[in-house]
Design a protein around this motif. Structure first.
Motif, PDB file in Angstrom:
ATOM      1  N   PHE A  45     -16.325  36.548 -54.650  1.00  0.00           N
ATOM      2  CA  PHE A  45     -15.785  35.239 -54.991  1.00  0.00           C
ATOM      3  C   PHE A  45     -16.551  34.154 -54.252  1.00  0.00           C
ATOM      4  N   ARG A  46     -16.689  33.008 -54.900  1.00  0.00           N
ATOM      5  CA  ARG A  46     -17.283  31.809 -54.292  1.00  0.00           C
ATOM      6  C   ARG A  46     -16.125  30.901 -53.892  1.00  0.00           C
ATOM      7  N   LEU A  47     -15.854  30.876 -52.582  1.00  0.00           N
ATOM      8  CA  LEU A  47     -14.695  30.146 -52.083  1.00  0.00           C
ATOM      9  C   LEU A  47     -15.111  28.877 -51.365  1.00  0.00           C
ATOM     10  N   GLU A  48     -14.490  27.774 -51.744  1.00  0.00           N
ATOM     11  CA  GLU A  48     -14.699  26.510 -51.044  1.00  0.00           C
ATOM     12  C   GLU A  48     -13.974  26.591 -49.708  1.00  0.00           C
ATOM     13  N   VAL A  49     -14.629  26.156 -48.639  1.00  0.00           N
ATOM     14  CA  VAL A  49     -14.046  26.244 -47.304  1.00  0.00           C
ATOM     15  C   VAL A  49     -13.309  24.946 -46.978  1.00  0.00           C
ATOM     16  N   ALA A  50     -11.997  25.063 -46.779  1.00  0.00           N
ATOM     17  CA  ALA A  50     -11.154  23.929 -46.378  1.00  0.00           C
ATOM     18  C   ALA A  50     -10.837  24.124 -44.897  1.00  0.00           C
ATOM     19  N   ASP A  51     -11.608  23.460 -44.025  1.00  0.00           N
ATOM     20  CA  ASP A  51     -11.442  23.663 -42.580  1.00  0.00           C
ATOM     21  C   ASP A  51     -11.129  22.371 -41.816  1.00  0.00           C
ATOM     22  N   MET A  72     -10.368  29.009 -52.911  1.00  0.00           N
ATOM     23  CA  MET A  72     -10.490  28.241 -51.672  1.00  0.00           C
ATOM     24  C   MET A  72     -10.141  29.121 -50.485  1.00  0.00           C
ATOM     25  N   LEU A  73     -10.913  28.939 -49.420  1.00  0.00           N
ATOM     26  CA  LEU A  73     -10.729  29.626 -48.150  1.00  0.00           C
ATOM     27  C   LEU A  73     -10.220  28.600 -47.147  1.00  0.00           C
ATOM     28  N   LEU A 160     -15.748  31.015 -38.450  1.00  0.00           N
ATOM     29  CA  LEU A 160     -15.010  30.064 -39.284  1.00  0.00           C
ATOM     30  C   LEU A 160     -14.047  29.234 -38.446  1.00  0.00           C
ATOM     31  N   LYS A 161     -13.319  29.884 -37.543  1.00  0.00           N
ATOM     32  CA  LYS A 161     -12.339  29.175 -36.700  1.00  0.00           C
ATOM     33  C   LYS A 161     -13.016  28.182 -35.752  1.00  0.00           C
ATOM     34  N   ARG A 162     -14.225  28.521 -35.279  1.00  0.00           N
ATOM     35  CA  ARG A 162     -14.956  27.599 -34.385  1.00  0.00           C
ATOM     36  C   ARG A 162     -15.238  26.262 -35.074  1.00  0.00           C
ATOM     37  N   ASN A 163     -15.467  26.314 -36.384  1.00  0.00           N
ATOM     38  CA  ASN A 163     -15.798  25.105 -37.143  1.00  0.00           C
ATOM     39  C   ASN A 163     -14.575  24.355 -37.639  1.00  0.00           C
ATOM     40  N   ALA A 164     -13.395  24.974 -37.533  1.00  0.00           N
ATOM     41  CA  ALA A 164     -12.178  24.353 -38.061  1.00  0.00           C
ATOM     42  C   ALA A 164     -11.655  23.262 -37.134  1.00  0.00           C
TER      43      ALA A 164
END
Length: 165
Positions: A45-51, A72-73, A160-164
């Motif tokens: 899947f190609r998920l858009e990252v909502a961070d 969406m991720l 991922l969490k580091r960038n959120a």
């Protein structure tokens, strides 16, 4: 001379491959959201990252469709019980909540809410555990894939969490 030419050609090809890989890793949407390719239930899947708070609040609201391999991720900087709602959603959405190790905690087939439903009247879908990651897919996808609690989704969760925010 031939050896030098082959080496130069090799360096040019290497530079081209490097540029191509860099372009793939920085895939973004028109809204500037990063795209992550994520394997779920044997499909990619190609998920858009909502961070960010803004991207997470907007989510997939107001979208007339979700691509079959899209979604969406949602990434949060902390782990806690989470609740999602179908605020201004125009199509059915499935959601997976992930434990800190990528194990599926819970899934829901979220139902459409009538337009204009007040926030306090929206049905809340719970993670049933501490999570920093949720994935939304087109309605019916979870059932089609047969994914459920205990299954794993491989993600670089720490990164991922580091960038959120």
């Amino acid at each position: 001379m031939a050896h030098a030419t082959r080496r130069t050609l090799g360096l040019i090809l290497l530079a081209g491959w490097t540029a191509a890989l860099a372009a793939c890793s920085s895939d973004t949407t028109a809204d500037g959201l990063d795209i992550r390719r994520v394997g779920i239930g044997g499909e990619t899947f190609r998920l858009e990252v909502a961070d960010t708070p803004e991207a997470r609040f907007q989510g997939l609201s107001d979208r007339p469709e979700i691509a079959e391999n899209g979604g969406m991720l949602f990434v949060f900087p902390d782990e806690r019980e989470r609740y999602f709602v179908m605020r201004r959603c125009l199509v059915p959405i499935d959601i997976l909540f992930l434990a800190p190790d990528g194990t599926v905690l819970n899934t829901h087939a979220m139902r459409l809410e009538p337009p204009g439903t007040p926030e306090e009247d929206l049905e809340r879908y719970a993670s049933d555990g501490r999570t920093a990651i949720a994935i939304e897919l087109a309605g019916g996808t979870i059932e089609r894939l047969g994914v459920g609690p205990g299954d794993r989704v491989e993600l670089p969760i720490r990164e991922l969490k580091r960038n959120a925010r």
